[in-house]
Design a protein around this motif. Structure first.
Motif, short mmCIF file in Angstrom:
data_model
loop_
_atom_site.label_atom_id
_atom_site.label_comp_id
_atom_site.label_asym_id
_atom_site.label_seq_id
_atom_site.Cartn_x
_atom_site.Cartn_y
_atom_site.Cartn_z
N VAL A 125 3.59 34.19 24.48
CA VAL A 125 4.71 34.90 25.12
C VAL A 125 4.69 36.37 24.76
CG1 VAL A 125 7.23 35.11 25.12
CG2 VAL A 125 6.17 32.87 25.34
N ILE A 126 4.46 36.71 23.50
CA ILE A 126 4.39 38.12 23.09
C ILE A 126 3.21 38.79 23.76
CG2 ILE A 126 3.95 39.65 21.13
CD1 ILE A 126 5.58 37.66 19.40
N GLY A 127 2.06 38.13 23.77
CA GLY A 127 0.89 38.69 24.43
C GLY A 127 1.12 38.92 25.91
N PHE A 128 1.76 37.96 26.58
CA PHE A 128 2.05 38.11 28.01
C PHE A 128 3.01 39.27 28.25
CE2 PHE A 128 4.79 37.25 31.66
CZ PHE A 128 3.84 37.20 32.67
N ALA A 129 4.05 39.36 27.43
CA ALA A 129 5.03 40.44 27.61
C ALA A 129 4.37 41.82 27.41
CB ALA A 129 6.19 40.26 26.64
N LEU A 130 3.54 41.95 26.38
CA LEU A 130 2.85 43.22 26.14
C LEU A 130 1.88 43.54 27.28
CD1 LEU A 130 2.16 43.00 22.30
CD2 LEU A 130 3.82 44.48 23.48
N MET A 131 1.21 42.52 27.80
CA MET A 131 0.28 42.73 28.91
C MET A 131 1.02 43.15 30.17
SD MET A 131 -2.88 42.79 29.20
CE MET A 131 -3.63 43.49 30.63
N ALA A 132 2.16 42.51 30.45
CA ALA A 132 2.97 42.89 31.62
C ALA A 132 3.45 44.33 31.47
CB ALA A 132 4.15 41.94 31.77
N LEU A 133 3.85 44.71 30.27
CA LEU A 133 4.27 46.09 30.02
C LEU A 133 3.13 47.07 30.27
CD1 LEU A 133 6.45 48.06 28.94
CD2 LEU A 133 5.52 47.63 26.66
N LEU A 134 1.93 46.75 29.79
CA LEU A 134 0.77 47.61 29.99
C LEU A 134 0.44 47.75 31.47
CD1 LEU A 134 -1.59 49.30 28.86
CD2 LEU A 134 -2.91 47.18 28.77
N VAL A 135 0.44 46.65 32.21
CA VAL A 135 0.13 46.70 33.64
C VAL A 135 1.17 47.53 34.38
CG1 VAL A 135 -0.06 45.29 35.73
CG2 VAL A 135 -1.22 44.59 33.65
N MET A 136 2.44 47.37 34.01
CA MET A 136 3.50 48.16 34.65
C MET A 136 3.30 49.65 34.37
SD MET A 136 7.64 47.99 34.23
CE MET A 136 7.56 48.45 32.51
N ILE A 137 2.99 50.00 33.14
CA ILE A 137 2.76 51.40 32.78
C ILE A 137 1.55 51.94 33.54
CG2 ILE A 137 2.02 52.92 30.91
CD1 ILE A 137 3.74 51.17 29.04
N LEU A 138 0.48 51.18 33.58
CA LEU A 138 -0.72 51.63 34.30
C LEU A 138 -0.46 51.80 35.80
CD1 LEU A 138 -3.47 49.54 32.51
CD2 LEU A 138 -2.97 51.97 32.24
N PHE A 139 0.33 50.91 36.38
CA PHE A 139 0.68 51.03 37.79
C PHE A 139 1.47 52.30 38.04
CE2 PHE A 139 3.98 50.23 41.04
CZ PHE A 139 3.17 50.25 42.16
N LEU A 140 2.46 52.56 37.20
CA LEU A 140 3.28 53.76 37.38
C LEU A 140 2.46 55.03 37.17
CD1 LEU A 140 6.56 52.54 35.66
CD2 LEU A 140 6.15 52.86 38.12
N LEU A 141 1.55 55.01 36.19
CA LEU A 141 0.69 56.17 35.97
C LEU A 141 -0.27 56.39 37.14
CD1 LEU A 141 -0.16 55.90 32.17
CD2 LEU A 141 1.33 57.56 33.29
#
Length: 178
Positions: A125-141
């Protein structure tokens, strides 16, 4: 002048050397995979020893098999050594190995005690949440035209998935003291 020029000879010689290197590399990888598969088959057919350690070992073995198939497949596909149908077949092998690993990993959950199950689920769950956060940040960037594919390409995202899982695992281990 009716002969092979030095440039043509060098180009042919370099091509032959590349093929020899690729064949050597593939031969070594196949030897490693054969050893891992033999070891996995020995463990698999030892039905009398279906214990907790055996299931955990099986998931570890298939994780290693996945790694042993994924890295050469990426290397071969990156340099387009083969035709497209062969390349697709090469790409499918690590996917199948990963599916078997996930199956064995989930199966190993069934024999874990409750604390170890909590640690594993929390790590995922922690790994998934951190990965979702990274993908969201990369998408916005990327919408701002700020991106670096050499650090955050598809291949690197897989590495970040594993990194985030291990971060979650370390957090869970400390939390539960397991």
């Amino acid at each position: 002048m009716g002969g092979i020029s030095l440039e043509d000879y060098s180009a042919q010689h370099i091509g032959i050397n590349k093929i020899a290197i690729i064949v050597d590399f593939l031969s070594t990888i196949l030897d490693i995979m054969k050893c891992l598969l033999i070891f996995a088959l020995i463990k698999q057919f030892n039905i009398m020893e279906q214990s907790k350690k055996s299931l955990n070992l099986q998931s570890l073995i298939f994780a290693l098999i996945h790694g042993a198939t994924y890295l050469p497949a990426v290397w071969l596909l990156k340099y387009h050594v083969f035709s497209q149908p062969v390349s697709i077949a090469i790409g499918v092998v690590p996917v199948i190995a990963f599916c078997i690993f996930i199956y064995k990993y989930i199966k190993a959950f069934s024999v874990m005690d409750e604390v170890k199950q909590r640690v594993q689920f929390e790590a995922v769950v922690i790994g998934f949440a951190l990965m979702a956060l990274l993908v969201m940040i990369l998408f916005l960037l990327s919408l701002c035209d700020i991106s670096n594919p050499s650090w955050f390409g598809y291949a690197q995202l897989l590495g970040y998935c594993w990194l985030f899982y291990f971060v979650g695992w370390l957090i869970s281990i400390r939390k539960y003291g397991a």
